[in-house]
Design a protein around this motif. Sequence first.
Motif, short mmCIF file in Angstrom:
data_model
loop_
_atom_site.label_atom_id
_atom_site.label_comp_id
_atom_site.label_asym_id
_atom_site.label_seq_id
_atom_site.Cartn_x
_atom_site.Cartn_y
_atom_site.Cartn_z
N GLU A 47 0.83 -1.21 0.00
CA GLU A 47 0.00 0.00 0.00
C GLU A 47 0.86 1.26 0.00
O GLU A 47 0.50 2.27 -0.60
N GLN A 48 2.02 1.18 0.65
CA GLN A 48 2.91 2.34 0.68
C GLN A 48 3.41 2.69 -0.72
O GLN A 48 3.47 3.87 -1.10
N LEU A 49 3.74 1.68 -1.52
CA LEU A 49 4.19 1.92 -2.88
C LEU A 49 3.07 2.50 -3.74
O LEU A 49 3.30 3.36 -4.59
N VAL A 50 1.85 2.04 -3.50
CA VAL A 50 0.70 2.56 -4.23
C VAL A 50 0.52 4.05 -3.94
O VAL A 50 0.32 4.87 -4.85
N LYS A 51 0.62 4.43 -2.66
CA LYS A 51 0.46 5.83 -2.27
C LYS A 51 1.56 6.70 -2.88
O LYS A 51 1.31 7.81 -3.37
N GLN A 52 2.79 6.20 -2.86
CA GLN A 52 3.90 6.94 -3.45
C GLN A 52 3.70 7.13 -4.96
O GLN A 52 3.95 8.21 -5.51
N PHE A 53 3.24 6.08 -5.60
CA PHE A 53 3.02 6.13 -7.05
C PHE A 53 1.94 7.16 -7.39
O PHE A 53 2.10 7.96 -8.33
N LEU A 54 0.83 7.16 -6.64
CA LEU A 54 -0.24 8.13 -6.88
C LEU A 54 0.23 9.56 -6.63
O LEU A 54 -0.13 10.48 -7.36
N ALA A 55 1.02 9.74 -5.59
CA ALA A 55 1.53 11.07 -5.29
C ALA A 55 2.43 11.58 -6.42
O ALA A 55 2.34 12.73 -6.84
#
Length: 239
Positions: A47-55
Amino acid sequence: MELKNALHSDFEYLHHLKRVRHATARRLRLTVHADHIRLTVPKRCSEQLVKQFLAQSHDWLVQTWQQQTRRSLLNVDDLPKTLHLFNLDEPVAVVLVKMSHTYDYHHQIKVLHLNSQSPFKSLKAFLCAYAREHLPVYLKTVSTQTGLDYQAVQIRYVKTRWGSCNSQHKIMLNVLLVLLQRPHVRYICIHELVHTAVFNHSLVFWEQVAKYDVDYMKHHQVLKKNVWPNWVYIILGRL
């Protein structure tokens, strides 16, 4: 502050974000459609990678989603209220409806429902389906009337030609023919069918066309001067 709340204050595209975990996906990927944004997530992605990618993708997403919204909303007034189709005596009413699929055509009452989230895409799909159903039938009728045969027919969107015929007698007809008056569609069919016998635009060719359409010169001039309304150019991607 959570990422979703931070981005929501800037733009509302997250309401249209659909997350899909894909077993064979190797990387995160964003695809912007007319009515939603698809986020493809590899099965083992955190989930952390998903959030970074969206940001990291935020600015691009805002710009791209705004462009899609402008295409679907700002030109909605250009949509036709009715369609005059070449083989119908009565116009078809065009109505925008919120629905999950592309369009619904009610032939008996002459009403076309378009998906209000992507009306131009829906209208383009309907015209293509209608043309593929009816233009081959009409071409076959004209072929029988004239005694000029052909090998195959293809129906597709073309920006610069009404139709064509190759040396193998395969005829292509433009989807947009369905928006013309029937005599003009007949002229195009005759024009391409005569090419199966005379593969040029010589005097002999035009003499053959005249045998089957005495008003061919008038029809030719009308089509040469044809100007489409804005919505046609929109679905062709030219506006």
